[in-house]
Write a protein that holds these residues in place. Sequence first.
Motif: not given
Lengths: 309, 316
Positions: B52-54, B70, B73-74, B76-77, B79, B104-107, B152
């Motif tokens: 999850a990049g955390q 990580f 971060p793009a 993570l769209r 995920l 937060l996914h850009g929508y 998403h």
Amino acid sequence: MSARRGVQDLIHDVGYRGFKRQTRDVKAIWPIARTLFALAWRKRVTKLALLPCFGIITVYGISIVGQLFATEHFTKMGAMSTHQLSQLVGKTQEMLSSFIRTQFFMVALAQAAVAAGAVAEDRRAGALELYFARPLSRLDYALGKLLGAALVPIGALMAPTLLFWIIAVGVTTPALREGLWGLLLPAMGSATLAALLLTTTIVGLSAMSTRATSVGVVYVGGLALLSGLSEGLFQAGQHWAGYLSPERDLRTLIDALLEIGAPSLAAQLIPSRGVVNPSVTWSLLSIAAFIFAGLLALAYRLNREVIDA
Amino acid sequence: MSDAPLLSARGVSKMFGQIRALNEIDLDIGPGVTGLLGPNGSGKSTLLKLFAGQLIPDTGEVRLMGQDPFRQPAALRHLGLCPEQDRFYEEISARRFVTVLTQLHGYDHAAAQRMADEAIARVGMSETARRPLGQMSRGMRQRIKIAQAIAHNPPVLLLDEPLTGADPVARADLIDLVRDLGREERAVVVSSHVLHEVEAMTHDVIFIRFGRLRAQGDVLRLRAMLADRPYRIRLEVDAPRQVAALLLEAPYLRAVTLLSEDTLEITTTDLEAAAAEIPLRLLEAGHALRRFTSPDADLESLYRYLMGHPQAQGGA
């Protein structure tokens, strides 16, 4: 472009193509800010804390308009000289300066209710895990939180300052208007600095805790304690201590920016006036240090969150 | 869809101070549901957080759809994460919660709200979506957490204990939902303590213990690979002694034990051959076979053999 017979073109174009610029996704920052404010708005204490802010705005709005009408009226009567008049009813810049100083305290109280949980609540609730599982950098998150926390100072400090100036320019006579044009930048600069100070310090403090209530109490208590301590030490001859209070530093800067010359008789009656620090530069540096400390605390926490996760 | 794994880890190690949470993990995860199993502290959550990049791996690399989650971060769209954590913003409505997280996914707000409504409907929560999260049961919040993960439409889903707190009906619904999501060519990784629920979702599993990858693959094929662990088969028959005598000649048979007046347990190394031949032989000999079960060809026995702990001790 003409194609030669029997020759198949493989390269259709040669040249440079600019890289697509990486722009920050504003759409992602705004929902974070709005959620912070929406969560705070559901609490009764937020509404209660915002009430005095609007009360102060109303009182100063009426005062500024009244002051301008009185000046205009007495000028038309020709009963007093301009100097005597300004001594009696005060100057617009003094009212703006007083408004920012007074509102600073009120907004600090409101900030404690609205923004104390900005990061603390996310840490307590584990929401950071959800935020950072999205295409969102730490900077986006920090900007979202800072914007959310800045909504109160923007709405209760910066916007009214601008509004008061516009009203003042609008209602006054052409002769008096001349003196008001130059007030915009100093007034807005002072309000912006106050908003920055209040926003960064509360968000930075919030990043260091997981309990919003504790953050709010420490924030308000800390401001009061620093002000009292600084005032006491200053009066005891320790002039360096004057720079420990963000409020006093701000007061020094506002005075330097807005109140050029001796205060009017009317201004001396305003209770929010006080002794200022000897050096404007050191006051500015002190405010910058408070802002930087807030941002540093936020950056440190967000960076630690990756390691501690 | 290409054959490239949706999730991959190459030589991944992660230390927390002196504790090695993950040790040289190599794995690929493709479309379908995959169960992530291991005792508490085995490294499951660390692995999910890496995907999850955390977290940043100390060594090796993690890829989500071919990208570093990580540093990019793009990525993570692609995920959807349903974390184990259960306490979020208690005051806001479930609908708003899912909408904000989708934004937060850009929508934009309208699109995010539409997607949130669809996801909430999919988890069966449309009726109660306007209630604040704080007024919802744990099972309901579990569904909302899944809704925010799928809103998403991501090709990769990480579900950490997705059935915790759900009532039996909700569990059955959620198991169906997870299976459906897996059938939609998504990589769905389910970390769970409840083995029979994982078994109901998938036969593809990953076993982790002490930060090391113990096994990955289909439950039955993994079980078949444990040659030193023969299968036990229980037969409920009319005449166990005669049946035992009849089966002793079978080449795949290792041992026969008489458990009761009508139950027989045989041990075999070839479950497939035993399952194919025993019923036929009994039928030919005129015996009645009332029940044929293998108590150690399931996920729980595989877990016990691979991890060395029964389910009751440490959970999965």
